[in-house]
Design an enzyme around this catalytic site. Sequence first.
Site, short mmCIF file in Angstrom:
data_model
loop_
_atom_site.label_atom_id
_atom_site.label_comp_id
_atom_site.label_asym_id
_atom_site.label_seq_id
_atom_site.Cartn_x
_atom_site.Cartn_y
_atom_site.Cartn_z
N LYS A 51 0.84 -1.21 0.00
CA LYS A 51 0.00 0.00 0.00
C LYS A 51 0.87 1.25 0.00
O LYS A 51 0.57 2.23 -0.69
CB LYS A 51 -0.94 -0.02 1.22
CG LYS A 51 -2.05 -1.04 1.04
CD LYS A 51 -2.72 -1.47 2.32
CE LYS A 51 -3.60 -2.68 2.02
NZ LYS A 51 -4.19 -3.31 3.18
N GLN A 95 -5.48 -2.01 9.13
CA GLN A 95 -5.08 -3.30 8.56
C GLN A 95 -5.59 -4.44 9.44
O GLN A 95 -5.37 -4.45 10.65
CB GLN A 95 -3.54 -3.35 8.45
CG GLN A 95 -3.00 -4.60 7.81
CD GLN A 95 -3.41 -4.76 6.35
OE1 GLN A 95 -3.30 -3.84 5.57
NE2 GLN A 95 -3.90 -5.93 6.01
N ASP A 118 -11.56 1.42 2.85
CA ASP A 118 -11.76 -0.02 2.72
C ASP A 118 -13.24 -0.38 2.58
O ASP A 118 -13.58 -1.52 2.26
CB ASP A 118 -11.20 -0.73 3.97
CG ASP A 118 -10.01 -1.63 3.65
OD1 ASP A 118 -9.78 -1.89 2.46
OD2 ASP A 118 -9.35 -2.07 4.61
#
Length: 285
Positions: A51, A95, A118
């Site tokens: 990322k 995460q 996300d």
Amino acid sequence: MEIIDGKALAKNVRENLKKEVEELKKQGIIPKFAVILVGNDKASQIYVKTKNKASIELGIEYEEILLDETIQMKELLDVIDNLNNREDVTGILLQSPIPKHLDINEAFRRILPRKDVDGFNPVNIGRLCLNQDTFVSCTPYGIMKMFEAYNIDVDGKDAVIIGRSNIVGKPMALSLLNKNATVTICHSRTVNLKEITKRADILVSAIGKKHFVTEDMVKPGAVVIDVGINRTEEGIFGDVDFENVKNKASYITPVPGGVGPMTVAMLMTNVVKSAKLSRDKNSTY
Ligand code: NAD
């Protein structure tokens, strides 16, 4: 049979995004992506690195917040609140997985919907369910882009998804339903799985079991999308027995080089979207 080249498609998406980021910067809008990593999970460390690299390539500002695995929920929520309140941070990602003593659902709920790149905040999932503008979670979003790029019409098609996770299976089902597919979700308790998969025009596998989907489970001419990432000593494999299934499919994604690169490209697309949303400080998004 055509192999869907996720790597090439993702490169194309990233090139377009790079130009868009340059344009936004000229208008004084600077996308900034903050990633929270809790603990020392090895796979997570690799994903976070990817990322970081993708952000730098596109000119997106990137900040990593590394938290000790012993952190308590209150401290994690404080970190999220701080990022929510910062004007320079446009997109936030937590995460997963996070250590078991922490409540991931509460943490996802805490990330502001307009910074939730996300797409895991229940508000954004609700919007997807209602077919409204939202942050779609990146893997299903990438798969829908693949259909678009390869002119694969899903309207009216029989789509079967194996896997019902919140991050892949469910948003995949909603995305296909929103495009008028007739959707079936299969999972570990499904009875007669093969009978169901055999009628699928579009088959998406998101299970996490190497070569689970065999040739006898696939309808001739089906579009086969392999989400699985199964790491073994011999390398990385998908859920689909690619060599034997490929000749039966009309389109198929390889692993690696299929869904994976598109997931990262769509995450970057969502970060750019978060920057655009940041223009309107009074937005109720
Ligand atoms: P998960 O473990 O949360 O879910 C797996 C699902 O598979 C469950 O819903 C379960 O019911 C179903 N399942 C398990 N055994 C089954 C069986 N025998 N028959 C039918 N269904 C069965 O996994 P996830 O997070 O959705 O990820 C799935 C896979 O996709 C993993 O390999 C993961 O690494 C991979 N993944 C890849 C990407 C990508 O970008 N390519 C992104 C996310 C996840």
